[in-house]
Design a protein around this motif. Structure first.
Motif, PDB file in Angstrom:
ATOM      1  N   ASP A  20       0.831  -1.196   0.000  1.00 39.79           N
ATOM      2  CA  ASP A  20       0.000   0.000   0.000  1.00 39.79           C
ATOM      3  C   ASP A  20       0.873   1.256   0.000  1.00 39.79           C
ATOM      4  O   ASP A  20       0.633   2.173  -0.776  1.00 39.79           O
ATOM      5  CB  ASP A  20      -0.927   0.007   1.214  1.00 39.79           C
ATOM      6  CG  ASP A  20      -1.967   1.095   1.131  1.00 39.79           C
ATOM      7  OD1 ASP A  20      -2.723   1.111   0.139  1.00 39.79           O
ATOM      8  OD2 ASP A  20      -2.015   1.943   2.045  1.00 39.79           O
ATOM      9  N   ASN A  88      -4.421  -6.508   2.839  1.00 40.52           N
ATOM     10  CA  ASN A  88      -5.156  -7.562   2.160  1.00 40.52           C
ATOM     11  C   ASN A  88      -6.493  -6.968   1.733  1.00 40.52           C
ATOM     12  O   ASN A  88      -7.386  -6.785   2.558  1.00 40.52           O
ATOM     13  CB  ASN A  88      -5.379  -8.754   3.092  1.00 40.52           C
ATOM     14  CG  ASN A  88      -6.083  -9.902   2.421  1.00 40.52           C
ATOM     15  OD1 ASN A  88      -6.764  -9.733   1.416  1.00 40.52           O
ATOM     16  ND2 ASN A  88      -5.941 -11.089   2.971  1.00 40.52           N
ATOM     17  N   PRO A  89      -6.659  -6.635   0.446  1.00 42.18           N
ATOM     18  CA  PRO A  89      -7.882  -5.962  -0.006  1.00 42.18           C
ATOM     19  C   PRO A  89      -9.130  -6.840   0.082  1.00 42.18           C
ATOM     20  O   PRO A  89     -10.237  -6.326  -0.056  1.00 42.18           O
ATOM     21  CB  PRO A  89      -7.567  -5.584  -1.453  1.00 42.18           C
ATOM     22  CG  PRO A  89      -6.458  -6.473  -1.864  1.00 42.18           C
ATOM     23  CD  PRO A  89      -5.707  -6.831  -0.630  1.00 42.18           C
ATOM     24  N   LYS A  90      -8.966  -8.132   0.335  1.00 41.95           N
ATOM     25  CA  LYS A  90     -10.125  -9.013   0.494  1.00 41.95           C
ATOM     26  C   LYS A  90     -10.767  -8.839   1.865  1.00 41.95           C
ATOM     27  O   LYS A  90     -11.883  -9.292   2.087  1.00 41.95           O
ATOM     28  CB  LYS A  90      -9.704 -10.470   0.307  1.00 41.95           C
ATOM     29  CG  LYS A  90      -9.255 -10.787  -1.103  1.00 41.95           C
ATOM     30  CD  LYS A  90      -8.838 -12.233  -1.226  1.00 41.95           C
ATOM     31  CE  LYS A  90      -8.363 -12.535  -2.642  1.00 41.95           C
ATOM     32  NZ  LYS A  90      -7.911 -13.924  -2.778  1.00 41.95           N
ATOM     33  N   LEU A  91     -10.048  -8.192   2.783  1.00 43.88           N
ATOM     34  CA  LEU A  91     -10.562  -7.963   4.127  1.00 43.88           C
ATOM     35  C   LEU A  91     -11.008  -6.510   4.270  1.00 43.88           C
ATOM     36  O   LEU A  91     -10.608  -5.647   3.496  1.00 43.88           O
ATOM     37  CB  LEU A  91      -9.478  -8.270   5.165  1.00 43.88           C
ATOM     38  CG  LEU A  91      -8.940  -9.702   5.166  1.00 43.88           C
ATOM     39  CD1 LEU A  91      -7.782  -9.821   6.149  1.00 43.88           C
ATOM     40  CD2 LEU A  91     -10.034 -10.688   5.503  1.00 43.88           C
ATOM     41  N   LYS A  92     -11.807  -6.240   5.297  1.00 42.71           N
ATOM     42  CA  LYS A  92     -12.236  -4.876   5.585  1.00 42.71           C
ATOM     43  C   LYS A  92     -11.201  -4.215   6.480  1.00 42.71           C
ATOM     44  O   LYS A  92     -10.508  -4.880   7.247  1.00 42.71           O
ATOM     45  CB  LYS A  92     -13.597  -4.889   6.276  1.00 42.71           C
ATOM     46  CG  LYS A  92     -14.692  -5.430   5.377  1.00 42.71           C
ATOM     47  CD  LYS A  92     -16.015  -5.436   6.071  1.00 42.71           C
ATOM     48  CE  LYS A  92     -17.035  -6.017   5.094  1.00 42.71           C
ATOM     49  NZ  LYS A  92     -18.328  -6.147   5.671  1.00 42.71           N
ATOM     50  N   LYS A  93     -11.101  -2.885   6.394  1.00 43.41           N
ATOM     51  CA  LYS A  93     -10.100  -2.145   7.160  1.00 43.41           C
ATOM     52  C   LYS A  93     -10.197  -2.398   8.658  1.00 43.41           C
ATOM     53  O   LYS A  93      -9.201  -2.343   9.364  1.00 43.41           O
ATOM     54  CB  LYS A  93     -10.197  -0.654   6.873  1.00 43.41           C
ATOM     55  CG  LYS A  93      -9.665  -0.282   5.523  1.00 43.41           C
ATOM     56  CD  LYS A  93      -9.639   1.210   5.317  1.00 43.41           C
ATOM     57  CE  LYS A  93      -9.056   1.513   3.938  1.00 43.41           C
ATOM     58  NZ  LYS A  93      -8.943   2.939   3.697  1.00 43.41           N
ATOM     59  N   LYS A  94     -11.380  -2.676   9.164  1.00 43.39           N
ATOM     60  CA  LYS A  94     -11.543  -2.902  10.600  1.00 43.39           C
ATOM     61  C   LYS A  94     -11.123  -4.312  11.025  1.00 43.39           C
ATOM     62  O   LYS A  94     -10.982  -4.579  12.209  1.00 43.39           O
ATOM     63  CB  LYS A  94     -12.984  -2.624  11.022  1.00 43.39           C
ATOM     64  CG  LYS A  94     -13.999  -3.562  10.395  1.00 43.39           C
ATOM     65  CD  LYS A  94     -15.403  -3.212  10.826  1.00 43.39           C
ATOM     66  CE  LYS A  94     -16.373  -4.165  10.127  1.00 43.39           C
ATOM     67  NZ  LYS A  94     -17.741  -3.901  10.485  1.00 43.39           N
ATOM     68  N   ASP A  95     -10.895  -5.218  10.074  1.00 45.64           N
ATOM     69  CA  ASP A  95     -10.465  -6.580  10.404  1.00 45.64           C
ATOM     70  C   ASP A  95      -9.048  -6.573  10.960  1.00 45.64           C
ATOM     71  O   ASP A  95      -8.189  -5.810  10.515  1.00 45.64           O
ATOM     72  CB  ASP A  95     -10.518  -7.483   9.168  1.00 45.64           C
ATOM     73  CG  ASP A  95     -11.947  -7.775   8.713  1.00 45.64           C
ATOM     74  OD1 ASP A  95     -12.864  -7.633   9.541  1.00 45.64           O
ATOM     75  OD2 ASP A  95     -12.124  -8.125   7.531  1.00 45.64           O
ATOM     76  N   TYR A  98      -6.194  -7.059   8.384  1.00 46.15           N
ATOM     77  CA  TYR A  98      -6.290  -6.260   7.162  1.00 46.15           C
ATOM     78  C   TYR A  98      -4.917  -5.794   6.676  1.00 46.15           C
ATOM     79  O   TYR A  98      -4.598  -5.882   5.497  1.00 46.15           O
ATOM     80  CB  TYR A  98      -7.195  -5.047   7.377  1.00 46.15           C
ATOM     81  CG  TYR A  98      -7.143  -4.057   6.240  1.00 46.15           C
ATOM     82  CD1 TYR A  98      -7.756  -4.346   5.022  1.00 46.15           C
ATOM     83  CD2 TYR A  98      -6.463  -2.852   6.360  1.00 46.15           C
ATOM     84  CE1 TYR A  98      -7.695  -3.450   3.958  1.00 46.15           C
ATOM     85  CE2 TYR A  98      -6.398  -1.954   5.308  1.00 46.15           C
ATOM     86  CZ  TYR A  98      -7.017  -2.262   4.114  1.00 46.15           C
ATOM     87  OH  TYR A  98      -6.947  -1.375   3.063  1.00 46.15           O
TER      88      TYR A  98
END
Length: 123
Positions: A20, A88-95, A98
């Motif tokens: 990123d 990891n764009p497959k996850l949400k930022k709050k995970d 992530y």
């Protein structure tokens, strides 16, 4: 995270993670710590939608925006510190998983290829 000091490339080896942003800063070695030289840095930030797990630092593509000193000048310094944020764009930022930060320092005598692990357990 794999850093190739000869070809000046950074590669994320953890599956599904991508680069990123990167900050590269020259540092001075002190007795038990390093002192960053805040005026001698480069920041590379993702701005497009294409995701990359490998970046050639000597040929940054248009998917990334750079600020700071010319990258070739910073990479020529004897001691530099890297701060690389991978996501990891497959996850949400709050995970929880992530993103992760990989931090490492190198000097001019570093090996050709170095593998580092992030603080989140990603490689």
């Amino acid at each position: 995270m794999e850093f190739d000091n000869i070809n000046k490339t950074i590669k994320v080896v953890s599956e599904d993670y991508y680069i990123d942003n990167i900050k590269i800063v020259e540092y001075i070695q002190k007795e038990n710590y390093i002192e960053l030289i805040d005026s001698n840095y480069i920041e590379i930030n993702k701005r497009g939608t294409i995701i990359n797990n490998k970046i050639d630092l000597l040929a940054i593509n248009k998917n990334y925006k750079t600020t700071g000193k010319p990258i070739k000048d910073v990479l020529k310094k004897k001691n530099i510190a890297f701060y690389i944020w991978i996501v990891n764009p497959k996850l949400k930022k709050k995970d929880t998983n992530y993103g992760a930060l990989a931090e490492f320092v190198i000097d001019s005598i570093s090996k050709k290829r170095i593998v580092f692990e992030s603080n989140g357990g990603c490689k």
